[in-house]
Design a protein around this motif. Structure first.
Motif, PDB file in Angstrom:
ATOM      1  N   MET A  21      23.497   1.507  75.328  1.00  0.00           N
ATOM      2  CA  MET A  21      22.682   2.347  75.883  1.00  0.00           C
ATOM      3  C   MET A  21      21.589   2.447  75.066  1.00  0.00           C
ATOM      4  SD  MET A  21      26.370   3.295  77.688  1.00  0.00           S
ATOM      5  CE  MET A  21      27.093   4.177  75.928  1.00  0.00           C
ATOM      6  N   ARG A  52      29.259   1.423  78.517  1.00  0.00           N
ATOM      7  CA  ARG A  52      28.381   0.012  77.791  1.00  0.00           C
ATOM      8  C   ARG A  52      28.690  -1.438  78.220  1.00  0.00           C
ATOM      9  NH1 ARG A  52      34.042   1.575  74.178  1.00  0.00           N
ATOM     10  NH2 ARG A  52      33.487  -0.005  73.363  1.00  0.00           N
ATOM     11  N   ARG A  53      29.837  -1.583  79.752  1.00  0.00           N
ATOM     12  CA  ARG A  53      29.722  -2.894  80.370  1.00  0.00           C
ATOM     13  C   ARG A  53      29.200  -3.121  80.419  1.00  0.00           C
ATOM     14  NH1 ARG A  53      34.654  -0.155  78.597  1.00  0.00           N
ATOM     15  NH2 ARG A  53      36.597  -1.520  78.381  1.00  0.00           N
ATOM     16  N   TYR A  56      23.687   3.970  71.255  1.00  0.00           N
ATOM     17  CA  TYR A  56      24.493   4.075  71.464  1.00  0.00           C
ATOM     18  C   TYR A  56      25.538   3.122  72.365  1.00  0.00           C
ATOM     19  CZ  TYR A  56      28.860   6.501  70.932  1.00  0.00           C
ATOM     20  OH  TYR A  56      30.938   7.042  70.897  1.00  0.00           O
ATOM     21  N   LEU A  57      26.272   2.018  71.758  1.00  0.00           N
ATOM     22  CA  LEU A  57      27.208   0.912  72.556  1.00  0.00           C
ATOM     23  C   LEU A  57      26.208   0.003  72.681  1.00  0.00           C
ATOM     24  CD1 LEU A  57      30.453   3.241  73.198  1.00  0.00           C
ATOM     25  CD2 LEU A  57      29.835   1.633  71.171  1.00  0.00           C
ATOM     26  N   ASP A 110      26.012  -4.740  78.371  1.00  0.00           N
ATOM     27  CA  ASP A 110      26.894  -5.964  77.201  1.00  0.00           C
ATOM     28  C   ASP A 110      26.599  -7.268  78.200  1.00  0.00           C
ATOM     29  OD1 ASP A 110      28.375  -4.499  74.656  1.00  0.00           O
ATOM     30  OD2 ASP A 110      30.347  -4.590  75.730  1.00  0.00           O
ATOM     31  N   GLU A 137      30.681   6.660  79.372  1.00  0.00           N
ATOM     32  CA  GLU A 137      30.383   5.935  78.295  1.00  0.00           C
ATOM     33  C   GLU A 137      30.547   4.318  78.580  1.00  0.00           C
ATOM     34  OE1 GLU A 137      32.583   6.033  73.759  1.00  0.00           O
ATOM     35  OE2 GLU A 137      31.615   7.786  74.452  1.00  0.00           O
ATOM     36  N   GLU A 138      32.222   4.506  78.990  1.00  0.00           N
ATOM     37  CA  GLU A 138      33.051   3.598  79.301  1.00  0.00           C
ATOM     38  C   GLU A 138      32.592   2.286  80.487  1.00  0.00           C
ATOM     39  OE1 GLU A 138      35.604   2.416  77.703  1.00  0.00           O
ATOM     40  OE2 GLU A 138      36.485   3.836  76.878  1.00  0.00           O
TER      41      GLU A 138
END
Length: 369
Positions: free
Chosen positions: A52, A23-24, A49-50, A27, A19-20
């Motif tokens: 992704m 998501r980056r 989600y975020l 971005d 996730e971390e």
């Protein structure tokens, strides 16, 4: 990214990393696809989600096969879709590497923290994981280790190099206003957050606490989806001062539990760099941890270490009685957490992805500074 429960991250270290990092990377303009297991309706974010893209595939709810079968479905799905690079998490999924190589997909495998040493596996499971390590070494274009101890193990055991990419420590807000919901006060309890598995030493921590003269209660957060026998043993080891909260999925409340703890007791022993430990450090908790090289590597001088219930008893009594020393360790812990940054980790994944795909990193944009 495949081989985990996927996103949203609601379980362990691999999911947190996906996730971390994912998501980056999203971005930054990359198309990030995460293979995920089914989630509760309220937790699911549909197909994205975020930033992704989630590909949700079914699972067989059986501990020994769930991860392997879901990853097999994920690999089969991936064969029909173009991708530049795959990140495979958990060397237990290594039998599917030939499938990805058949499609000529460059693969980096994030190996786990000596999974074959976990107490939940019998002799067959341990032999499987040792075989899977060899398959991961042979079939991966790169290996990712999250701790120096894991990198050393692969170098010494398999003569294999690794890319060391750790986890990030979150910056946890210093809020404690919700502790009253649990009838707790800041600084008024000791804390454990762990899945109830033998290698996390929850029972030893509870036994040690029970033998101590600690005045503050021990708050235990966690459960085990497949281990009723071990859970019963943990509860049997407790006295009236121990409070079991089960799983706490409210992240804000969980963060406040870390922030408000007099001390945090970390019993994990085989998993490399552990996200729960980093979260405790990010929350500024004074940490006492099981004495293994992974925990010493992360905590350094900020940690106190134990190796048995007697050591736990001494740790909680010291934390209870030595207010200045405990506060000093908490400050050191918070400072050391800044060495673990998710942006830096994402940089490492991005560099590795470009390298495996045979591309050069894009030039950084000029800022005028």
């Amino acid at each position: 990214m495949l081989g985990t429960r996927g996103v949203p991250a609601r379980y362990g270290g691999f999911e947190t990393a996906v996730e971390e990092v994912g998501r980056r990377l999203a971005d930054r303009g990359h198309r990030v696809v995460v293979y995920s297991r089914p989630t509760e309706p309220e937790a699911s974010a549909g197909s994205s989600y975020l930033g992704m893209q989630r590909v949700e595939l079914p699972v067989v709810r059986k501990r020994s096969l769930e991860t392997l079968l879901h990853t097999g479905l994920s690999a089969g799905h991936l064969l029909r879709h173009r991708t530049d690079v795959a990140f495979l998490f958990n060397c237990a999924n290594a039998p599917w590497l030939p499938l990805l190589r058949l499609r000529r997909i460059p693969v980096a495998t994030h190996v786990d923290g000596l999974e074959w040493q976990r107490g939940k596996w019998g002799s067959t499971g341990r032999r499987y994981y040792q075989l899977a390590e060899k398959l991961a070494v042979r079939g991966s274009d790169a290996l990712i280790a999250d701790a120096a101890g894991i990198a050393d193990y692969y170098a010494e055991t398999h003569n294999a190099g690794t890319v060391q990419l750790s986890y990030g420590a979150p910056v946890v807000p210093p809020d404690t206003d919700r502790l009253a919901e649990l009838d707790l006060a800041p600084g008024g309890y000791h804390l454990v957050v762990a899945r109830f598995e033998p290698e996390n030493h929850v029972r030893e921590i509870v036994e040690g606490y029970r033998a101590s003269a600690a005045a503050r209660p021990l708050v235990v957060v966690g459960s085990a989806p497949y281990s009723d026998e071990y859970t019963a043993a943990v509860h049997a080891a407790a006295d009236h001062r121990v409070r079991f909260l089960g799983g706490v999925w409210d992240q804000e409340l969980l963060d406040q539990l870390y922030v408000g703890a007099r001390s945090y007791l970390h019993g994990h022993s085989v998993g490399g760099t552990n996200p729960s430990l980093l979260r405790a450090m990010g929350a500024g908790a004074a940490v006492s941890a099981w004495d293994v090289n992974f925990n010493r590597e992360v905590l350094g001088a900020a940690g106190r270490f134990f190796a048995d219930p007697a050591g736990v008893a001494a740790a909680v009594e010291q934390a209870d009685q030595d207010e200045a020393g405990t506060a000093a360790r908490a400050t050191l812990s918070s400072r050391r957490a800044t060495d673990y940054n998710w942006d830096d980790v994402a940089d490492g994944y991005e560099r590795l992805a470009f390298d495996l795909a045979g591309h050069r990193l894009p030039r950084p944009r000029r800022t005028g500074r």
